[in-house]
Enzyme design. Structure first.
Site, short mmCIF file in Angstrom:
data_model
loop_
_atom_site.label_atom_id
_atom_site.label_comp_id
_atom_site.label_asym_id
_atom_site.label_seq_id
_atom_site.Cartn_x
_atom_site.Cartn_y
_atom_site.Cartn_z
N CYS A 52 36.73 41.30 34.89
CA CYS A 52 37.78 40.59 35.64
C CYS A 52 38.44 39.48 34.83
CB CYS A 52 37.21 40.03 36.95
SG CYS A 52 35.74 39.01 36.75
N HIS A 101 40.66 33.84 38.91
CA HIS A 101 40.35 33.31 37.59
C HIS A 101 41.63 32.77 36.94
CE1 HIS A 101 36.43 34.85 38.02
NE2 HIS A 101 36.45 35.87 37.17
#
Length: 358
Positions: free
Chosen positions: A139, A263
């Site tokens: 990710c 993120h």
């Protein structure tokens, strides 16, 4: 009089979602329900303890079946959203039963016989799958690589220096639960002014090596050689593989921050050509899967709180380096459960579905 033959319509491929009841699997069902339907049967697979659960996908109530070799019979494409050890055991079984596997774990990412695919960057690599398995990147890598792919294509990437600011959900549901619990425990208390006062309240930090609330932790992943974390090496190695640049210089520091989902990364990228701020902005604005949100004069730049729940990679704070006209700096955000996991897997599966219906 001869009748014109009509071409028979090809049957839509069947899809299995393995790990349908987990955090990423739940997002996957939402994505499948919101995107164009390219599948016939959708079969939901999970552990034996989840078998029998009823979940909604594409407006239909589907019953979860237990993971077994027979669960893959008649399946054309199988998406795996499960831990590494489960994928390592079961993805080859699914492939042996005739399914093409799209795996979201880290089990096969660096396997030379398994392509690591981001559809906006290297879509043709899906055809190179001798094991019948295609891997989905980490990710953190995915939060950055779509933008980097667009810039590399135009300016020729030479090196990357990256710092990540990774959300609690990157550690799974336990990370989400731990941060929510920590927030509730410090709420209303006058903490953060004395060393270790937060630790005095948060005695169990959950999956993190220190309290995450009111804190940042310069660590994500497990310990590897020479003081590196597994997350840092993933970003380095996966970026090289996706871009097809095995000798690309990549330096990474991963930091966990008290954000639930999305993120962020700061990126310093050096290219083989001069790259101005305007040229970089232009390339990013035109890139598939990227939204350029870059107007610092009006305090317009991406933040996790504004990006969470969306699909694109958001880029802002684009600047030409003051010391090197061939380098730029920028800030990027991406929802680590959507493009960072479920969405990229779904996009790969859609490319495969197109193969089945050609």
């Amino acid at each position: 009089m001869t009748q014109k033959k009509t071409k028979a319509k090809k049957k839509l491929p069947s899809l299995a979602v393995v790990g349908a009841t987990g955090a990423v699997g739940t997002v996957m069902l939402e994505i499948l329900s919101s995107r164009k339907n390219v599948y016939g049967e959708i079969r939901l697979i999970a552990s034996a303890r989840s078998a029998g659960k009823k979940l909604i996908c594409r407006g239909e109530e589907l019953t979860v079946v237990a993971l077994s070799p027979e669960a893959f019979d008649g399946i054309d494409i199988a998406m795996f959203d499960v831990p590494d050890e489960i994928s390592a055991e079961w993805a080859p079984i699914a492939a042996s039963r005739g399914a093409v596997v799209v795996d979201n774990s880290g089990a096969f990412r660096m396997d030379k016989k398994v392509p690591l695919v981001v559809p906006e960057v290297n879509p043709k690599d899906i055809k190179k799958r001798p094991k019948g398995i295609i891997s989905n990147p980490n990710c953190t890598t995915l939060s950055m690589i779509v933008a980097m792919g667009a810039l590399n294509k135009k300016f020729g990437l030479k090196s990357l220096v990256v710092s990540s600011y990774q959300a609690a959900s990157g550690a799974g549901q336990s990370g989400i639960d731990a941060l929510h619990d920590q927030i509730s425990k410090v709420a209303g208390k006058n903490l953060g002014s004395t060393a270790k006062d937060v630790r005095g309240v948060i005695t169990d930090p959950g999956p993190f090596p220190a309290p995450l609330v009111m804190n940042v932790i310069p660590w994500a992943g497990s310990l590897k050689e020479d003081g590196y974390s597994s997350e840092e090496l993933k970003v380095r190695n996966e970026s090289r593989k996706i871009l097809g640049m095995p000798k690309l210089k990549v330096a990474v520091t991963c930091v966990r921050v008290p954000v639930i989902t999305t993120h962020s990364l700061t990126v310093h990228a050096t290219f083989s050509k001069v790259i101005t701020r305007k040229a970089a902005q232009s390339a990013l604005a035109k890139a598939e899967g990227v939204i350029l949100y870059d107007n610092p004069e009006k305090h317009e730049y991406p933040t996790p709180a504004d990006v969470v729940g969306t699909d694109p990679t958001w880029v802002g704070r684009v600047r030409q380096s003051l010391d090197d006209p061939k380098s730029i700096d920028f800030f990027v955000c991406g929802d680590n459960l959507r493009k960072g996991a479920a969405l990229n897997t779904a996009q790969i599966a859609e490319l495969l579905a197109a193969e089945f219906t050609k």
